[in-house]
Design a protein around this motif. Structure first.
Motif, PDB file in Angstrom:
ATOM      1  N   GLY A 247      26.065   7.841  -5.715  1.00 50.44           N
ATOM      2  CA  GLY A 247      26.317   7.817  -7.156  1.00 50.44           C
ATOM      3  C   GLY A 247      25.255   7.104  -7.954  1.00 50.44           C
ATOM      4  N   ILE A 248      23.993   7.167  -7.499  1.00 50.19           N
ATOM      5  CA  ILE A 248      22.895   6.546  -8.233  1.00 50.19           C
ATOM      6  C   ILE A 248      21.830   7.589  -8.534  1.00 50.19           C
ATOM      7  CG2 ILE A 248      23.264   4.288  -7.179  1.00 50.19           C
ATOM      8  CD1 ILE A 248      20.822   4.877  -5.389  1.00 50.19           C
ATOM      9  N   ARG A 249      20.942   7.263  -9.467  1.00 55.89           N
ATOM     10  CA  ARG A 249      19.841   8.153  -9.799  1.00 55.89           C
ATOM     11  C   ARG A 249      18.827   8.148  -8.657  1.00 55.89           C
ATOM     12  NH1 ARG A 249      17.275   6.938 -15.451  1.00 55.89           N
ATOM     13  NH2 ARG A 249      19.433   7.476 -16.001  1.00 55.89           N
ATOM     14  N   MET A 250      18.180   9.276  -8.472  1.00 55.38           N
ATOM     15  CA  MET A 250      17.172   9.414  -7.422  1.00 55.38           C
ATOM     16  C   MET A 250      16.065   8.369  -7.593  1.00 55.38           C
ATOM     17  SD  MET A 250      15.807  11.328  -4.922  1.00 55.38           S
ATOM     18  CE  MET A 250      14.221  11.871  -4.265  1.00 55.38           C
ATOM     19  N   PRO A 251      15.866   7.508  -6.589  1.00 54.18           N
ATOM     20  CA  PRO A 251      14.783   6.520  -6.694  1.00 54.18           C
ATOM     21  C   PRO A 251      13.431   7.149  -6.374  1.00 54.18           C
ATOM     22  CG  PRO A 251      15.901   6.280  -4.608  1.00 54.18           C
ATOM     23  CD  PRO A 251      16.634   7.359  -5.354  1.00 54.18           C
ATOM     24  N   GLU A 252      12.371   6.405  -6.676  1.00 57.39           N
ATOM     25  CA  GLU A 252      11.052   6.819  -6.203  1.00 57.39           C
ATOM     26  C   GLU A 252      11.046   6.689  -4.682  1.00 57.39           C
ATOM     27  OE1 GLU A 252       7.425   5.970  -8.980  1.00 57.39           O
ATOM     28  OE2 GLU A 252       8.639   4.138  -8.873  1.00 57.39           O
TER      29      GLU A 252
ATOM     30  N   ALA B 191      14.841   2.543  -9.058  1.00 54.57           N
ATOM     31  CA  ALA B 191      14.510   1.844  -7.824  1.00 54.57           C
ATOM     32  C   ALA B 191      13.394   2.552  -7.064  1.00 54.57           C
ATOM     33  CB  ALA B 191      15.756   1.721  -6.944  1.00 54.57           C
ATOM     34  N   LEU B 192      12.975   1.908  -6.001  1.00 57.74           N
ATOM     35  CA  LEU B 192      11.981   2.442  -5.077  1.00 57.74           C
ATOM     36  C   LEU B 192      12.495   2.275  -3.658  1.00 57.74           C
ATOM     37  CD1 LEU B 192       9.095   3.290  -4.043  1.00 57.74           C
ATOM     38  CD2 LEU B 192       8.457   0.879  -4.299  1.00 57.74           C
ATOM     39  N   VAL B 193      12.418   3.329  -2.870  1.00 58.55           N
ATOM     40  CA  VAL B 193      12.743   3.280  -1.447  1.00 58.55           C
ATOM     41  C   VAL B 193      11.511   3.738  -0.686  1.00 58.55           C
ATOM     42  CG1 VAL B 193      14.123   4.277   0.412  1.00 58.55           C
ATOM     43  CG2 VAL B 193      15.214   3.666  -1.748  1.00 58.55           C
ATOM     44  N   ALA B 194      11.079   2.934   0.282  1.00 59.55           N
ATOM     45  CA  ALA B 194       9.874   3.262   1.040  1.00 59.55           C
ATOM     46  C   ALA B 194      10.090   2.999   2.522  1.00 59.55           C
ATOM     47  CB  ALA B 194       8.675   2.453   0.525  1.00 59.55           C
ATOM     48  N   VAL B 195       9.439   3.801   3.337  1.00 64.78           N
ATOM     49  CA  VAL B 195       9.519   3.648   4.793  1.00 64.78           C
ATOM     50  C   VAL B 195       8.102   3.581   5.348  1.00 64.78           C
ATOM     51  CG1 VAL B 195      11.734   4.823   5.010  1.00 64.78           C
ATOM     52  CG2 VAL B 195       9.622   6.155   5.125  1.00 64.78           C
ATOM     53  N   SER B 196       7.970   2.950   6.510  1.00 68.31           N
ATOM     54  CA  SER B 196       6.650   2.840   7.131  1.00 68.31           C
ATOM     55  C   SER B 196       6.300   4.121   7.871  1.00 68.31           C
ATOM     56  CB  SER B 196       6.623   1.657   8.096  1.00 68.31           C
ATOM     57  OG  SER B 196       7.435   1.916   9.235  1.00 68.31           O
ATOM     58  N   GLN B 197       5.005   4.348   8.013  1.00 71.99           N
ATOM     59  CA  GLN B 197       4.531   5.517   8.758  1.00 71.99           C
ATOM     60  C   GLN B 197       4.991   5.446  10.206  1.00 71.99           C
ATOM     61  OE1 GLN B 197       2.687   8.066   7.233  1.00 71.99           O
ATOM     62  NE2 GLN B 197       3.170   9.144   9.129  1.00 71.99           N
ATOM     63  N   GLY B 198       4.996   4.230  10.767  1.00 70.30           N
ATOM     64  CA  GLY B 198       5.429   4.065  12.145  1.00 70.30           C
ATOM     65  C   GLY B 198       6.877   4.463  12.358  1.00 70.30           C
ATOM     66  N   LEU B 199       7.747   4.108  11.407  1.00 70.23           N
ATOM     67  CA  LEU B 199       9.155   4.476  11.531  1.00 70.23           C
ATOM     68  C   LEU B 199       9.318   5.990  11.506  1.00 70.23           C
ATOM     69  CD1 LEU B 199      12.199   2.744  10.029  1.00 70.23           C
ATOM     70  CD2 LEU B 199      11.942   5.173   9.580  1.00 70.23           C
ATOM     71  N   LEU B 200       8.604   6.657  10.624  1.00 69.81           N
ATOM     72  CA  LEU B 200       8.699   8.113  10.534  1.00 69.81           C
ATOM     73  C   LEU B 200       8.210   8.788  11.810  1.00 69.81           C
ATOM     74  CD1 LEU B 200       7.463   8.763   6.871  1.00 69.81           C
ATOM     75  CD2 LEU B 200       9.807   8.913   7.732  1.00 69.81           C
TER      76      LEU B 200
ATOM     77  N   GLY C 242       0.814  -1.215   0.000  1.00 73.13           N
ATOM     78  CA  GLY C 242       0.000   0.000   0.000  1.00 73.13           C
ATOM     79  C   GLY C 242       0.840   1.254   0.000  1.00 73.13           C
ATOM     80  N   THR C 243       2.040   1.160  -0.558  1.00 76.11           N
ATOM     81  CA  THR C 243       2.947   2.307  -0.581  1.00 76.11           C
ATOM     82  C   THR C 243       2.389   3.442  -1.439  1.00 76.11           C
ATOM     83  OG1 THR C 243       4.907   0.940  -0.227  1.00 76.11           O
ATOM     84  CG2 THR C 243       5.254   3.099  -1.240  1.00 76.11           C
ATOM     85  N   GLU C 244       2.422   4.639  -0.884  1.00 79.40           N
ATOM     86  CA  GLU C 244       2.004   5.832  -1.608  1.00 79.40           C
ATOM     87  C   GLU C 244       3.253   6.615  -2.014  1.00 79.40           C
ATOM     88  OE1 GLU C 244      -0.744   9.863  -1.039  1.00 79.40           O
ATOM     89  OE2 GLU C 244      -0.819   8.232   0.446  1.00 79.40           O
ATOM     90  N   ILE C 245       3.444   6.783  -3.313  1.00 84.07           N
ATOM     91  CA  ILE C 245       4.619   7.481  -3.821  1.00 84.07           C
ATOM     92  C   ILE C 245       4.465   8.983  -3.625  1.00 84.07           C
ATOM     93  CG2 ILE C 245       6.061   7.913  -5.850  1.00 84.07           C
ATOM     94  CD1 ILE C 245       6.168   5.056  -4.777  1.00 84.07           C
ATOM     95  N   ILE C 246       5.519   9.616  -3.163  1.00 80.57           N
ATOM     96  CA  ILE C 246       5.527  11.067  -2.983  1.00 80.57           C
ATOM     97  C   ILE C 246       5.933  11.717  -4.307  1.00 80.57           C
ATOM     98  CG2 ILE C 246       6.492  13.005  -1.696  1.00 80.57           C
ATOM     99  CD1 ILE C 246       7.156  11.031   0.557  1.00 80.57           C
ATOM    100  N   THR C 247       4.987  12.329  -4.960  1.00 78.56           N
ATOM    101  CA  THR C 247       5.281  13.058  -6.206  1.00 78.56           C
ATOM    102  C   THR C 247       5.399  14.547  -5.915  1.00 78.56           C
ATOM    103  OG1 THR C 247       2.895  13.072  -6.671  1.00 78.56           O
ATOM    104  CG2 THR C 247       4.215  11.353  -7.721  1.00 78.56           C
ATOM    105  N   GLN C 248       4.419  15.084  -5.241  1.00 81.27           N
ATOM    106  CA  GLN C 248       4.456  16.463  -4.776  1.00 81.27           C
ATOM    107  C   GLN C 248       4.328  16.453  -3.259  1.00 81.27           C
ATOM    108  OE1 GLN C 248       5.046  19.237  -6.470  1.00 81.27           O
ATOM    109  NE2 GLN C 248       5.191  18.171  -8.437  1.00 81.27           N
ATOM    110  N   PRO C 249       5.382  16.811  -2.527  1.00 86.48           N
ATOM    111  CA  PRO C 249       5.325  16.771  -1.063  1.00 86.48           C
ATOM    112  C   PRO C 249       4.213  17.672  -0.517  1.00 86.48           C
ATOM    113  CG  PRO C 249       7.266  17.974  -1.814  1.00 86.48           C
ATOM    114  CD  PRO C 249       6.687  17.318  -3.018  1.00 86.48           C
ATOM    115  N   ARG C 250       3.422  17.119   0.407  1.00 88.31           N
ATOM    116  CA  ARG C 250       2.301  17.860   0.975  1.00 88.31           C
ATOM    117  C   ARG C 250       2.617  18.412   2.355  1.00 88.31           C
ATOM    118  NH1 ARG C 250      -1.618  12.809   0.275  1.00 88.31           N
ATOM    119  NH2 ARG C 250       0.319  11.953   1.133  1.00 88.31           N
ATOM    120  N   THR C 251       3.659  17.869   2.974  1.00 84.56           N
ATOM    121  CA  THR C 251       4.041  18.318   4.316  1.00 84.56           C
ATOM    122  C   THR C 251       5.543  18.549   4.362  1.00 84.56           C
ATOM    123  OG1 THR C 251       4.453  16.086   5.148  1.00 84.56           O
ATOM    124  CG2 THR C 251       2.174  16.918   5.289  1.00 84.56           C
ATOM    125  N   SER C 252       5.975  19.187   5.441  1.00 82.35           N
ATOM    126  CA  SER C 252       7.407  19.416   5.616  1.00 82.35           C
ATOM    127  C   SER C 252       8.149  18.098   5.812  1.00 82.35           C
ATOM    128  CB  SER C 252       7.646  20.342   6.818  1.00 82.35           C
ATOM    129  OG  SER C 252       7.108  19.764   7.998  1.00 82.35           O
TER     130      SER C 252
END
Length: 295
Positions: free
Chosen positions: A98-103, A124-133, A71-81
């Motif tokens: 030295g890699i391209r910016m992942p999603e 690539a894709l890098v994702a973190v959980s809401q709980g970790l944040l 259920g990962t939601e990709i951040i395209t336009q940041p809505r919060t700080s």
């Protein structure tokens, strides 16, 4: 349930496509003309096609599967700080590596976890959980992101898929050699593949598959140490150790990472020596001790 059905459907589609392809190019008959001996060259090709088909196909759709299953939601336009900080941090770490910016994405889970996936290090894709944040400090989150960027920069997703393909190939290859031996030598069948061939092959695949999984999981644990080292280098050893200690403090919280993504997460644990052979991650205590020795 939906993830399991999708997994089964994907693998069934791969098997059907591979089977049709093999038939069209003439690699479907790995038995020799007399029906008694195996054509080992043709058998190896047969097994390689099937062995690599699933692992490579899964690799190419890994981002899509990860987004759907977590259920990962990709951040395209940041809505919060916080989302803005997350994007900026991943961009900075990517430049350092030295890699391209992942999603970058966030998945809705209470447990602290993160993962990286993708078919190559520049897509690539890098994702973190809401709980970790919510519960980790900015330095700890940065270290976790650095760990995942380390996976991407090291090409771990591709390497793990290739190793799985090789393992699949030889499991199928040797299982059919064993099945042929049982059928022809023990049951004295000289009229093509008998029931003994099929039964012995299935049993051999199960046994060899378990042994092969131990090899794949050993590599998965080894690459976690490399990603920890990358996280310490890109962020800082102190922050990486602090993040792992925080994960250890929360280890009693059940981890509900989907099975298909467990090997790519930062947090996973086993409870016994036998379970340790099948762990995708080393114990957090060992990872922390390794970083402390390096420091």
């Amino acid at each position: 349930m939906m993830r399991i059905l999708l997994f089964l459907a994907t693998n069934l589609a791969v098997l059907l496509i591979a089977s049709i392809t093999l038939s069209l190019v003439g690699f479907n008959g790995f038995m020799a003309a007399n029906g008694l001996d195996l054509d080992l060259k043709q058998l190896l090709i047969y097994c390689a096609v099937f062995g690599f088909a699933g692992s490579l196909f899964s690799l190419f759709i890994s981002k899509w599967m990860a987004k759907m299953s977590t259920g990962t939601e990709i951040i395209t336009q940041p809505r919060t700080s916080h989302e803005q900080w997350l994007l900026q941090t991943v961009e900075q770490l990517s430049q350092q590596a030295g890699i391209r910016m992942p999603e970058v994405g966030i998945f809705p889970a209470y447990e602290a976890n993160a993962f990286a996936t993708g078919w190559n290090k520049n897509d690539a894709l890098v994702a973190v959980s809401q709980g970790l944040l919510e519960r980790f400090s900015p330095d700890e989150v940065r270290a976790v992101l650095a760990h995942e960027i380390g996976h991407v920069a090291n090409g771990d997703m591709v390497t793990l898929s290739l190793i799985q393909g090789v393992v699949n190939t030889f499991v199928m290859f040797f299982a059919r050699i064993i099945g042929n031996f049982v059928d022809k030598v023990i049951f004295k069948n000289e009229e093509g593949n008998g029931i003994a061939f099929m039964v012995a092959t299935i049993i051999a695949e199960l046994v060899l598959g378990i042994l092969a999984t131990i090899i794949v999981m050993w590599f998965s644990r080894w690459r976690e140490y490399r990603a920890d080292a990358a996280g310490a280098q890109l962020a800082s050893p102190r922050a990486m150790i602090s993040a792992l200690e925080h994960l250890r403090a929360e280890q009693d919280v059940p981890v509900h990472m989907p099975d298909s993504m467990t090997a790519f997460g930062i947090n996973s644990a086993g409870k016994s020596i036998l379970a340790g052979l099948f762990m995708s991650h080393p114990p957090l205590e060992e990872r922390i001790a390794t970083l402390q020795r390096m420091g």
